[in-house]
Design a protein around this motif. Structure first.
Motif, PDB file in Angstrom:
ATOM      1  N   ARG A 141       5.365   6.820  -1.258  1.00  0.00           N
ATOM      2  CA  ARG A 141       4.550   5.649  -1.587  1.00  0.00           C
ATOM      3  C   ARG A 141       3.495   5.470  -0.504  1.00  0.00           C
ATOM      4  N   LEU A 142       2.280   5.154  -0.922  1.00  0.00           N
ATOM      5  CA  LEU A 142       1.197   4.928   0.036  1.00  0.00           C
ATOM      6  C   LEU A 142       1.156   3.441   0.386  1.00  0.00           C
TER       7      LEU A 142
ATOM      8  N   LEU B 106       2.658  -3.651  -6.989  1.00  0.00           N
ATOM      9  CA  LEU B 106       4.035  -3.833  -6.539  1.00  0.00           C
ATOM     10  C   LEU B 106       4.999  -3.948  -7.711  1.00  0.00           C
ATOM     11  N   SER B 107       6.296  -3.836  -7.389  1.00  0.00           N
ATOM     12  CA  SER B 107       7.299  -3.776  -8.446  1.00  0.00           C
ATOM     13  C   SER B 107       7.765  -5.157  -8.888  1.00  0.00           C
ATOM     14  N   THR B 108       7.835  -5.361 -10.202  1.00  0.00           N
ATOM     15  CA  THR B 108       8.342  -6.607 -10.761  1.00  0.00           C
ATOM     16  C   THR B 108       9.813  -6.783 -10.444  1.00  0.00           C
ATOM     17  N   PHE B 109      10.508  -5.631 -10.373  1.00  0.00           N
ATOM     18  CA  PHE B 109      11.960  -5.709 -10.273  1.00  0.00           C
ATOM     19  C   PHE B 109      12.423  -5.747  -8.829  1.00  0.00           C
TER      20      PHE B 109
ATOM     21  N   PRO C   4      10.092  -6.984  -5.910  1.00  0.00           N
ATOM     22  CA  PRO C   4       8.762  -7.325  -5.383  1.00  0.00           C
ATOM     23  C   PRO C   4       8.702  -7.356  -3.862  1.00  0.00           C
ATOM     24  N   ASP C   5       9.849  -7.488  -3.200  1.00  0.00           N
ATOM     25  CA  ASP C   5       9.800  -7.591  -1.744  1.00  0.00           C
ATOM     26  C   ASP C   5       9.725  -6.232  -1.074  1.00  0.00           C
ATOM     27  N   ARG C   6       9.912  -5.186  -1.890  1.00  0.00           N
ATOM     28  CA  ARG C   6       9.865  -3.856  -1.294  1.00  0.00           C
ATOM     29  C   ARG C   6       8.456  -3.282  -1.425  1.00  0.00           C
ATOM     30  N   GLY C   7       7.913  -2.909  -0.305  1.00  0.00           N
ATOM     31  CA  GLY C   7       6.708  -2.077  -0.292  1.00  0.00           C
ATOM     32  C   GLY C   7       5.501  -2.597  -1.008  1.00  0.00           C
ATOM     33  N   GLY C   8       5.027  -1.833  -1.957  1.00  0.00           N
ATOM     34  CA  GLY C   8       3.749  -2.112  -2.585  1.00  0.00           C
ATOM     35  C   GLY C   8       2.664  -1.279  -1.938  1.00  0.00           C
ATOM     36  N   THR C   9       1.540  -1.187  -2.641  1.00  0.00           N
ATOM     37  CA  THR C   9       0.387  -0.450  -2.108  1.00  0.00           C
ATOM     38  C   THR C   9      -0.829  -1.357  -2.160  1.00  0.00           C
ATOM     39  N   LEU C  10      -1.585  -1.390  -1.070  1.00  0.00           N
ATOM     40  CA  LEU C  10      -2.800  -2.202  -1.035  1.00  0.00           C
ATOM     41  C   LEU C  10      -4.026  -1.327  -1.245  1.00  0.00           C
ATOM     42  N   LEU C  11      -4.886  -1.725  -2.202  1.00  0.00           N
ATOM     43  CA  LEU C  11      -6.181  -1.058  -2.374  1.00  0.00           C
ATOM     44  C   LEU C  11      -7.160  -1.761  -1.445  1.00  0.00           C
ATOM     45  N   CYS C  12      -7.826  -1.000  -0.599  1.00  0.00           N
ATOM     46  CA  CYS C  12      -8.668  -1.659   0.404  1.00  0.00           C
ATOM     47  C   CYS C  12      -9.877  -0.801   0.756  1.00  0.00           C
ATOM     48  N   ASP C  13     -10.704  -1.352   1.644  1.00  0.00           N
ATOM     49  CA  ASP C  13     -11.859  -0.616   2.130  1.00  0.00           C
ATOM     50  C   ASP C  13     -11.406   0.557   2.982  1.00  0.00           C
ATOM     51  N   GLU C  14     -12.229   1.571   2.941  1.00  0.00           N
ATOM     52  CA  GLU C  14     -11.942   2.797   3.665  1.00  0.00           C
ATOM     53  C   GLU C  14     -11.694   2.585   5.171  1.00  0.00           C
ATOM     54  N   ASP C  15     -12.483   1.685   5.784  1.00  0.00           N
ATOM     55  CA  ASP C  15     -12.338   1.538   7.245  1.00  0.00           C
ATOM     56  C   ASP C  15     -11.059   0.812   7.639  1.00  0.00           C
ATOM     57  N   GLU C  16     -10.323   0.281   6.657  1.00  0.00           N
ATOM     58  CA  GLU C  16      -9.033  -0.324   6.998  1.00  0.00           C
ATOM     59  C   GLU C  16      -7.927   0.721   7.091  1.00  0.00           C
ATOM     60  N   ILE C  17      -8.275   1.970   6.756  1.00  0.00           N
ATOM     61  CA  ILE C  17      -7.264   3.025   6.794  1.00  0.00           C
ATOM     62  C   ILE C  17      -7.457   3.845   8.063  1.00  0.00           C
ATOM     63  N   VAL C  18      -6.452   3.835   8.911  1.00  0.00           N
ATOM     64  CA  VAL C  18      -6.596   4.472  10.212  1.00  0.00           C
ATOM     65  C   VAL C  18      -6.388   5.979  10.095  1.00  0.00           C
TER      66      VAL C  18
ATOM     67  N   THR D  82       4.315  -4.064 -11.649  1.00  0.00           N
ATOM     68  CA  THR D  82       4.529  -3.038 -12.662  1.00  0.00           C
ATOM     69  C   THR D  82       5.932  -2.461 -12.516  1.00  0.00           C
ATOM     70  N   ASP D  83       6.205  -1.338 -13.203  1.00  0.00           N
ATOM     71  CA  ASP D  83       7.562  -0.799 -13.163  1.00  0.00           C
ATOM     72  C   ASP D  83       7.765   0.205 -12.037  1.00  0.00           C
ATOM     73  N   VAL D  84       6.730   0.462 -11.245  1.00  0.00           N
ATOM     74  CA  VAL D  84       6.909   1.279 -10.036  1.00  0.00           C
ATOM     75  C   VAL D  84       6.531   0.411  -8.842  1.00  0.00           C
ATOM     76  N   ASP D  85       6.982   0.811  -7.643  1.00  0.00           N
ATOM     77  CA  ASP D  85       6.768  -0.092  -6.508  1.00  0.00           C
ATOM     78  C   ASP D  85       5.509   0.230  -5.717  1.00  0.00           C
TER      79      ASP D  85
END
Ligand code: ASP
Ligand code: MG
Length: 415
Positions: A199-200, A237-240, A242-256, A181-184
Motif C-alpha cells: 500500500r502506498l 481508505l477502507s470502509t471496513f 477505516p483506521d488502518r492506513g489509506g492512501t493520500l493523493l497529493c502534490d508531488e513535492d509532498e513526496i520525499v 472503498t473495499d480496499v484500504d
C-alpha cells in the motif's frame, strides 16, 4: 471545524446492514464537529442489472440484433441505483439521530455536458447545499448522476461516483475528500495478482492519473483529473477498516522518497489492428485516424514502421476491445482511400505500464523493463512512453507473469 466530503462505493452500501455501518462512520465524522457531505454509489451489482435491462428493452422481440438503447433513457434508468442508496442512507442517518437530506444530481445541481452515458461535469453549484450543511444537516448526494442541458438526467460513465465526490468536494470548497472503498488504499499494483504488493502512503496526482488511465480500477480517471485541477486533498481508505492506513493523493513535492517506479498498472481491455503495406505518403495517417475519430473510436498506442523501399509500410494501433468492431467497420469503409493490402487484428493482447515521477531523474528505467520481460521470454509488440510512464503491449496470457516480474525488478515487493 472542517468541511469533509465522504464517498462510499457499491460494496460499502451493498445492503441495509452496510448502509447502517456507513451511517455510523458519517456520524463519527460529524461528531468531530465537521460539516459532512456524503456521496454514494448504487448497491453493488445494481448498476450492472439496470444496464442489462436497458439492453434487453432495446432489443426488438425475436431479433438477435442488439441496438444501443437511447442514451437519454439509458441515463434515466441507470441513475436510479444511486437515488435508492442516497435515500436509504439519509433514512439510516435519521434513525441514529443525525439530520440528513438526500440530493439528486439535478437538485444540487451538478451540471454536465450533453454526452449521455459518459457526461462530463461542467460545474457544481454548492450554494444550496452549503446552506443546508450550515443548518447542521448531512447532505447525502446520489453519485454518478447530474443534469444535462434541457434538464435531462445524465450519468458520468461507469465508476463515476468517484468523480461526483471529488467534484462535490471542489464545488463546496471542502477541506478533504475521503473515498471509502473495499480496499484500504492504492497499492503498488493489483494485490489480487501480486500478493506482495504494497500500500502506498502517498501518491502524486500525476501518478494516480496515469495509474487510473492505464488500468488501475481504484478511482475513475476523471475524478483524479478534477482532484489534480482543484488540488483537492483526496484519501482512499477502507470502509471496513477505516483506521488502518489509506492512501493520500497529493502534490508531488509532498513526496520525499521518489523511487524510479511507484506503481505498475495493466489493462486487458486492449485490441490491436495492423494495416499492412499502406502507401508511405503524406496524409496517410490522417486517412486512417480521421474515419476512426469520426466513428468515435479512441486510438491509444500507434506505431508506424520505417518503409524499406520508400513506397509501402505497416502501421499498428490499439483500441479497447469494446471498440474493435466499430474500428474495423470504419477502416473497411475507408479501405479504398487508405489503400492497405492486408489487415490483421488481435484481441488477445494486454498493456502493462510502469509509472513513477522518479523516472524523470533516473536513467535506464525502461531498460530494466525490457530486460525483465526478455528474461521471461515475453515478446513486446508495441511500446509507448511519456515522461512518467512506459507502456508495453504483450500477449494477454503473460500479463500476470509480467506484472509480478516487474514488481520484483523495481523492488516494490513487501519485505
Ligand atoms: N454505480 C455506478 C457504477 O457501477 C457508479 C459507481 O459505482 O461509481 O458504475
Ligand atoms: Mg468504483
Amino acid at each position: 471545524m472542517a468541511k469533509i466530503a465522504m464517498k462510499f462505493g457499491g460494496t460499502s452500501v451493498a445492503d441495509i446492514e452496510r448502509i447502517r455501518h456507513v451511517a455510523t462512520l458519517v456520524k463519527k465524522e460529524r461528531d468531530r464537529g465537521n460539516e459532512v457531505a456524503v456521496v454514494v454509489s448504487a448497491m453493488a451489482g445494481e448498476t450492472n442489472k439496470l444496464v442489462a435491462w436497458t439492453n434487453d428493452a432495446a432489443t426488438p422481440p425475436g431479433s438477435n440484433k442488439h441496438p444501443l438503447p437511447d442514451q437519454r433513457e439509458y441515463d434515466v434508468v441507470v441513475a436510479a441505483g444511486e437515488q435508492i442508496t442516497s435515500g436509504l442512507l439519509a433514512i439510516a442517518l435519521g434513525a441514529i439521530g443525525v439530520p440528513a437530506r438526500s440530493w439528486m444530481g439535478w437538485q444540487v445541481p451538478i451540471l454536465t455536458s450533453a454526452t449521455h452515458g459518459s457526461a462530463r461535469i461542467e460545474g457544481v453549484d454548492g450554494e444550496m447545499m452549503n446552506e443546508s450543511l450550515a443548518k447542521g444537516e448531512v447532505a447525502v448526494v446520489a453519485g454518478f448522476q447530474g443534469v444535462a442541458p434541457h434538464d435531462r438526467i445524465s450519468t458520468l460513465g461507469r465508476g463515476g461516483s468517484d468523480t461526483s465526490a471529488v467534484a462535490i468536494a471542489a464545488g463546496l470548497k471542502a477541506d478533504r475528500c475521503d473515498i471509502y472503498t473495499d480496499v484500504d488504499g492504492v497499492y503498488t499494483t493489483d494485490p489480487r495478482i501480486v500478493p506482495k504488493a504494497r500500500r502506498l502512503e502517498k501518491i502524486s496526482f500525476e501518478e494516480m492519473l496515469e495509474m487510473a488511465s492505464l488500468g488501475s480500477k481504484v478511482l475513475q480517471t476523471r475524478s483524479v483529473e478534477i482532484a489534480m485541477l482543484h488540488r483537492v486533498p483526496t484519501r482512499v481508505l477502507s470502509t471496513f477498516d477505516p483506521d488502518r492506513g489509506g492512501t493520500l493523493l497529493c502534490d508531488e513535492d509532498e513526496i520525499v522518497e521518489k523511487k524510479p517506479v511507484t506503481g505498475i498498472a495493466y489493462s486487458r481491455d486492449e485490441a490491436k489492428i495492423t494495416l499492412m503495406k499502406i502507401p508511405d505518403r503524406p496524409g496517410i495517417a490522417a486517412a486512417i485516424f480521421g474515419p476512426l475519430a469520426d466513428a468515435g473510436v479512441n486510438v491509444d498506442m500507434i506505431v508506424q514502421n520505417v518503409s524499406e523501399d520508400g513506397k509501402r509500410t505497416d502501421l499498428t494501433f490499439t483500441v479497447t476491445r469494446g471498440e474493435l468492431a466499430r474500428a474495423l467497420a470504419a477502416i473497411e469503409k475507408a479501405s479504398e482511400h487508405i489503400g492497405y493490402r492486408e489487415l490483421t487484428q488481435d484481441a488477445n493482447v494486454a498493456k502493462v505500464s510502469i509509472i513513477g515521477i522518479g523516472m524523470r531523474a533516473h536513467p535506464g528505467v525502461a531498460q530494466t523493463m525490457f530486460r525483465t520481460l526478455s528474461e521471461k521470454g515475453i515478446n513486446i509488440q508495441v511500446i509507448s512512453t511519456s515522461e512518467i510512464k512506459v507502456s508495453v503491449l504483450i500477449a494477454e496470457e503473460y500479463v500476470e507473469l509480467a506484472v509480478r516480474a516487474l514488481h520484483s525488478a523495481y523492488e516494490l515487493d513487501v519485505a
